[in-house]
Each structure stands twice: as structure tokens, then as C-alpha cells.
Design an enzyme around this catalytic site. Structure first.
Site, mmCIF file in Angstrom:
data_model
loop_
_atom_site.group_PDB
_atom_site.id
_atom_site.type_symbol
_atom_site.label_atom_id
_atom_site.label_comp_id
_atom_site.label_asym_id
_atom_site.label_seq_id
_atom_site.Cartn_x
_atom_site.Cartn_y
_atom_site.Cartn_z
ATOM 1 N N LYS A 1 0.843 -1.198 0.000
ATOM 2 C CA LYS A 1 0.000 0.000 0.000
ATOM 3 C C LYS A 1 0.873 1.242 0.000
ATOM 4 O O LYS A 1 1.780 1.374 0.824
ATOM 5 C CB LYS A 1 -0.915 0.013 1.223
ATOM 6 C CG LYS A 1 -1.833 1.234 1.298
ATOM 7 C CD LYS A 1 -2.771 1.148 2.486
ATOM 8 C CE LYS A 1 -2.099 1.501 3.794
ATOM 9 N NZ LYS A 1 -1.784 2.973 3.882
ATOM 10 N N ASP B 1 -3.492 4.264 -1.817
ATOM 11 C CA ASP B 1 -4.373 4.687 -0.724
ATOM 12 C C ASP B 1 -4.307 6.205 -0.554
ATOM 13 O O ASP B 1 -3.707 6.711 0.384
ATOM 14 C CB ASP B 1 -3.941 3.967 0.563
ATOM 15 C CG ASP B 1 -4.775 4.350 1.770
ATOM 16 O OD1 ASP B 1 -5.930 4.774 1.589
ATOM 17 O OD2 ASP B 1 -4.259 4.229 2.904
ATOM 18 N N LYS C 1 -7.314 8.083 -0.912
ATOM 19 C CA LYS C 1 -8.641 8.484 -0.421
ATOM 20 C C LYS C 1 -9.148 9.738 -1.125
ATOM 21 O O LYS C 1 -9.487 10.739 -0.494
ATOM 22 C CB LYS C 1 -8.615 8.692 1.097
ATOM 23 C CG LYS C 1 -8.160 7.478 1.893
ATOM 24 C CD LYS C 1 -8.180 7.771 3.395
ATOM 25 C CE LYS C 1 -7.698 6.579 4.196
ATOM 26 N NZ LYS C 1 -6.235 6.348 4.064
ATOM 27 N N PHE C 2 -9.261 9.676 -2.434
ATOM 28 C CA PHE C 2 -9.701 10.834 -3.206
ATOM 29 C C PHE C 2 -11.087 11.298 -2.757
ATOM 30 O O PHE C 2 -11.974 10.494 -2.480
ATOM 31 C CB PHE C 2 -9.749 10.493 -4.701
ATOM 32 C CG PHE C 2 -8.411 10.176 -5.298
ATOM 33 C CD1 PHE C 2 -7.337 11.047 -5.166
ATOM 34 C CD2 PHE C 2 -8.223 9.005 -6.012
ATOM 35 C CE1 PHE C 2 -6.104 10.756 -5.730
ATOM 36 C CE2 PHE C 2 -6.995 8.704 -6.587
ATOM 37 C CZ PHE C 2 -5.933 9.578 -6.438
ATOM 38 N N HIS C 3 -11.250 12.621 -2.705
ATOM 39 C CA HIS C 3 -12.519 13.219 -2.257
ATOM 40 C C HIS C 3 -12.586 14.626 -2.839
ATOM 41 O O HIS C 3 -11.936 15.541 -2.337
ATOM 42 C CB HIS C 3 -12.562 13.254 -0.727
ATOM 43 C CG HIS C 3 -13.872 13.711 -0.165
ATOM 44 N ND1 HIS C 3 -14.138 13.675 1.188
ATOM 45 C CD2 HIS C 3 -14.988 14.219 -0.742
ATOM 46 C CE1 HIS C 3 -15.363 14.131 1.413
ATOM 47 N NE2 HIS C 3 -15.887 14.477 0.256
ATOM 48 N N PRO D 1 -17.131 15.423 -8.589
ATOM 49 C CA PRO D 1 -17.126 14.175 -9.358
ATOM 50 C C PRO D 1 -16.097 14.100 -10.477
ATOM 51 O O PRO D 1 -15.361 13.112 -10.588
ATOM 52 C CB PRO D 1 -18.561 14.104 -9.892
ATOM 53 C CG PRO D 1 -19.381 14.778 -8.836
ATOM 54 C CD PRO D 1 -18.522 15.918 -8.367
ATOM 55 N N THR E 1 -13.285 15.805 -11.054
ATOM 56 C CA THR E 1 -11.903 15.829 -10.574
ATOM 57 C C THR E 1 -11.509 14.489 -9.975
ATOM 58 O O THR E 1 -10.415 13.969 -10.227
ATOM 59 C CB THR E 1 -11.727 16.945 -9.529
ATOM 60 O OG1 THR E 1 -12.004 18.211 -10.145
ATOM 61 C CG2 THR E 1 -10.317 16.967 -8.972
#
EC number: 4.1.1.23
Length: 233
Positions: free
Chosen positions: A35, A62, A64-66, A69, A71
Site C-alpha cells: 500500500k 491509498d 482516499k480521493f474526495h 465528481p 476531478t
């Protein structure tokens, strides 16, 4: 067919490329995946993923894309083009964000990485959720986000092993990735909701993320072999 014969994912939680590759060189790609998280990826850029793939490892990116939508979908696309085996996004980004990621990966003609949703971070307890305006137990919030992830067509979820039984019962098609795994006798560090490797698999987890018990061991290869022996019984 995957070259890895176990559900283990070793977290390369290091500040430098050199330290991460030093550990990777002591591990067997047939016994674990690896990871790459935010610190290592940011310090070494995308080249670390390709290098690990060249060494035979399947890589869980890892990050954690946020984001909005489009992008987030473009970030997931870029990860797929690097050759990652698994990539994750925050379920709290919403249904449209997760659907956009799923649809972007579906356009690929080559291999698609597993698209995994992050529910509630394993370090968070009820008082932590209350601090951000969510007056719910972590388990309840996990179930809410899991239903959203399944609706979006996600491949699986990151969750604690304590949530795994309920998630498997409610969403049997989702693959469960469990961090916070500590072999018997290990320190808990900053992970709160934890189980041993054998307990986590019995609870319904499909993949197990293990960090410091292997990465900080005097002999990482021996530590990995011990965990493999534990889960194989």
C-alpha cells in the site's frame, strides 16, 4: 490471475522512496501486496508506483480521493494508468462522485483496478463523529455509506473488522479491506477498532492491511511469514 497468494497488504508508510523500497526488497510479492499512502506518494511522486509494479507487487494506492465528481474521476483514471491494483475514494464524497469514478474506469480497455470506498476511518469513535456534526455510532455511519457505495457500483469498502460481519450480511458482493490489523501481542498505536488477522478474516474481511508490525520489525520477512502462518492456521 494474481501472483499474490494471501490477502495481506503491507503498508509502506515511510517518508522517503528509499525507505519504502528497502522494505519492499525484503518482502515477497507472492505473500503480500503493498500500500502506498499520502506521505510516500507525495514525497516520491508517481514513480514509486511503477517501481513497485516492476518489482512484481500489486499496489493499493491509498490516497482516499474526495473532490467534485469530475476531478475525482480523473484522479482515479490517472491511478489506473499507473497500473495500480486498487484505488480508493471517500464514500462521503457522495453518490455522483462514486458513479463518475466507476464510469471512468469502465471506459478502459485494459485492466481495471478495484475501486474501493472509504467509510469511517478506523481512528474515529462516536465522539469524533459528533465533533464533525454526525451524532451516530461509527457502525451506523459505515452501514449508511456502504449502501451508497453499493448503489454506485463500487467493488468494495475499507472498513474495520468490527463492521465486517454486518457489511458482509448486508452487501455480500462487496470486497472488504480492513486496516488496523495487529497480530496478537502487538501495540494498538493510533488504530482503535482492531482485530488480529485470523479474527478479521473470520469476521468477513477479504484483504488485510498491516503496517508497523511488519514494517518496523527487526526482520520484516520473518514478521510477514509469521502473519501468513497465523492466517493459514
Amino acid at each position: 490471475m494474481s501472483a499474490c497468494q494471501t490477502p495481506l497488504i503491507v503498508a509502506l508508510d515511510f517518508p522517503t522512496r528509499e525507505a519504502a523500497l528497502k522494505l519492499a526488497d525484503q518482502l515477497d510479492p507472492a505473500l503480500c501486496r503493498v500500500k502506498v499512502g499520502k506521505e510516500l506518494f507525495t514525497s516520491s511522486a508517481s514513480g514509486i508506483v511503477e517501481t513497485l509494479c516492476d518489482k512484481g507487487f500489486e499496489v493499493f494506492l491509498d490516497l482516499k480521493f474526495h473532490d467534485i465528481p469530475n476531478t475525482t474521476a480523473m484522479a482515479v483514471k490517472a491511478a489506473a494508468e499507473m497500473g495500480v491494483w486498487m484505488v480508493n475514494v471517500h464514500c462521503s464524497g457522495g453518490l455522483r462522485m462514486m458513479v463518475a469514478c466507476r464510469e471512468e474506469l469502465a471506459k478502459r480497455s485494459g485492466p481495471q483496478p478495484l475501486l474501493i470506498g472509504v467509510t469511517v476511518l478506523t481512528s474515529m469513535e462516536r465522539e469524533d463523529l459528533a465533533g464533525i456534526g454526525l451524532d451516530v455510532d461509527p457502525q451506523e455511519q459505515v452501514l449508511r455509506l456502504a449502501a451508497l457505495a453499493e448503489k454506485a457500483g463500487m467493488d468494495g469498502l475499507v472498513c474495520s473488522a468490527l463492521e465486517a460481519p454486518a457489511l458482509k450480511a448486508a452487501h455480500p458482493s462487496l470486497q472488504l479491506v480492513t486496516p488496523g490489523i495487529r497480530p496478537a501481542g502487538s501495540a494498538q498505536d493510533d488504530q482503535r477498532r482492531i482485530l488480529t488477522p485470523r479474527q478479521a478474516l473470520d469476521a468477513g474481511s477479504d484483504y488485510l492491511v498491516i503496517g508497523r508490525p511488519i514494517s518496523q520489525a527487526a526482520d520484516p520477512a520473518q514478521a510477514l511469514a509469521a502473519v501468513v502462518a497465523e492466517i493459514r492456521g
